[in-house]
Design a protein around this motif. Structure first.
Motif, short mmCIF file in Angstrom:
data_model
loop_
_atom_site.label_atom_id
_atom_site.label_comp_id
_atom_site.label_asym_id
_atom_site.label_seq_id
_atom_site.Cartn_x
_atom_site.Cartn_y
_atom_site.Cartn_z
N PHE A 282 0.84 -1.19 0.00
CA PHE A 282 0.00 0.00 0.00
C PHE A 282 0.89 1.25 0.00
O PHE A 282 0.89 2.02 0.97
CB PHE A 282 -0.94 0.00 1.21
CG PHE A 282 -1.90 -1.16 1.22
CD1 PHE A 282 -3.11 -1.08 0.56
CD2 PHE A 282 -1.57 -2.35 1.89
CE1 PHE A 282 -3.99 -2.15 0.55
CE2 PHE A 282 -2.45 -3.42 1.89
CZ PHE A 282 -3.66 -3.33 1.22
N PRO A 283 1.66 1.47 -1.06
CA PRO A 283 2.65 2.56 -1.07
C PRO A 283 2.04 3.95 -0.91
O PRO A 283 2.67 4.82 -0.29
CB PRO A 283 3.36 2.40 -2.41
CG PRO A 283 2.46 1.55 -3.24
CD PRO A 283 1.68 0.69 -2.30
N LYS A 284 0.84 4.18 -1.42
CA LYS A 284 0.22 5.50 -1.24
C LYS A 284 -0.05 5.77 0.24
O LYS A 284 0.18 6.87 0.74
CB LYS A 284 -1.07 5.63 -2.05
CG LYS A 284 -0.86 5.69 -3.55
CD LYS A 284 -2.15 5.97 -4.29
CE LYS A 284 -3.11 4.83 -4.12
NZ LYS A 284 -4.34 4.96 -4.91
N TYR A 285 -0.52 4.75 0.94
CA TYR A 285 -0.80 4.91 2.36
C TYR A 285 0.50 5.04 3.15
O TYR A 285 0.60 5.87 4.05
CB TYR A 285 -1.63 3.73 2.88
CG TYR A 285 -2.24 4.01 4.23
CD1 TYR A 285 -3.23 4.97 4.36
CD2 TYR A 285 -1.82 3.36 5.37
CE1 TYR A 285 -3.79 5.27 5.59
CE2 TYR A 285 -2.36 3.65 6.60
CZ TYR A 285 -3.34 4.60 6.71
OH TYR A 285 -3.88 4.90 7.93
N TYR A 286 1.49 4.27 2.78
CA TYR A 286 2.80 4.36 3.41
C TYR A 286 3.36 5.77 3.29
O TYR A 286 3.93 6.30 4.25
CB TYR A 286 3.76 3.35 2.76
CG TYR A 286 5.19 3.50 3.18
CD1 TYR A 286 5.64 2.97 4.38
CD2 TYR A 286 6.10 4.18 2.38
CE1 TYR A 286 6.96 3.11 4.77
CE2 TYR A 286 7.42 4.32 2.76
CZ TYR A 286 7.84 3.78 3.96
OH TYR A 286 9.15 3.93 4.34
N ASN A 287 3.18 6.40 2.14
CA ASN A 287 3.68 7.76 1.94
C ASN A 287 3.02 8.77 2.89
O ASN A 287 3.62 9.80 3.19
CB ASN A 287 3.51 8.20 0.48
CG ASN A 287 4.47 7.49 -0.44
OD1 ASN A 287 5.53 7.03 -0.02
ND2 ASN A 287 4.10 7.38 -1.70
N LEU A 288 1.82 8.47 3.35
CA LEU A 288 1.17 9.33 4.36
C LEU A 288 1.78 9.10 5.75
O LEU A 288 1.87 10.03 6.54
CB LEU A 288 -0.33 9.03 4.43
CG LEU A 288 -1.16 9.37 3.20
CD1 LEU A 288 -2.58 8.86 3.39
CD2 LEU A 288 -1.15 10.86 2.95
N LEU A 289 2.18 7.88 6.02
CA LEU A 289 2.72 7.53 7.33
C LEU A 289 4.17 7.96 7.50
O LEU A 289 4.58 8.44 8.56
CB LEU A 289 2.62 6.02 7.56
CG LEU A 289 1.24 5.39 7.52
CD1 LEU A 289 1.36 3.87 7.67
CD2 LEU A 289 0.34 5.96 8.60
N PHE A 290 4.95 7.78 6.44
CA PHE A 290 6.40 7.92 6.51
C PHE A 290 6.90 9.25 7.10
O PHE A 290 7.81 9.23 7.94
CB PHE A 290 7.01 7.70 5.12
CG PHE A 290 8.50 7.83 5.09
CD1 PHE A 290 9.30 6.81 5.56
CD2 PHE A 290 9.10 8.99 4.63
CE1 PHE A 290 10.68 6.92 5.55
CE2 PHE A 290 10.47 9.12 4.62
CZ PHE A 290 11.27 8.08 5.08
N PRO A 291 6.36 10.40 6.71
CA PRO A 291 6.91 11.66 7.24
C PRO A 291 6.83 11.80 8.76
O PRO A 291 7.59 12.57 9.35
CB PRO A 291 6.07 12.74 6.56
CG PRO A 291 5.49 12.09 5.36
CD PRO A 291 5.31 10.65 5.73
#
Length: 92
Positions: free
Chosen positions: A19-28
């Motif tokens: 789920f890379p789009k969701y991961y991009n929300l979490l990562f920062p």
């Protein structure tokens, strides 16, 4: 400050791959704490945004019968673990 979401490392890695789009929300807002990745939540608005996006990801993880597929079930379980009751930042 609101309590963080606390993902198991293996679940966080799974989200990054599936789920890379969701991961991009979490990562920062992610930081390592032992065997967990904590996602800092500033308040209810941040939490609601992550939950709304999670629901969209789960909606895309349905099979032909309208049931969650294997990846969707794992994402749901990862969220349930991460969103369990905990001690808010600054209170420990």
């Amino acid at each position: 400050m609101a309590k963080p979401l606390k993902f198991k490392i293996k679940d966080y890695d799974f989200i990054s791959r599936k789920f890379p789009k969701y991961y991009n929300l979490l990562f920062p807002n992610a930081s390592m704490h032992g065997n967990e990745v904590w996602i800092n939540i500033k308040g209810q608005e941040d939490y609601d945004q992550l939950l709304d996006k999670l629901c969209l990801e789960l909606g895309d993880a349905l099979d032909d019968d309208g049931e969650l597929n294997e990846d969707g079930l794992r994402l749901e379980a990862a969220w349930d673990y991460a969103d369990r009751e905990g001690v808010p930042f600054g209170e420990k």
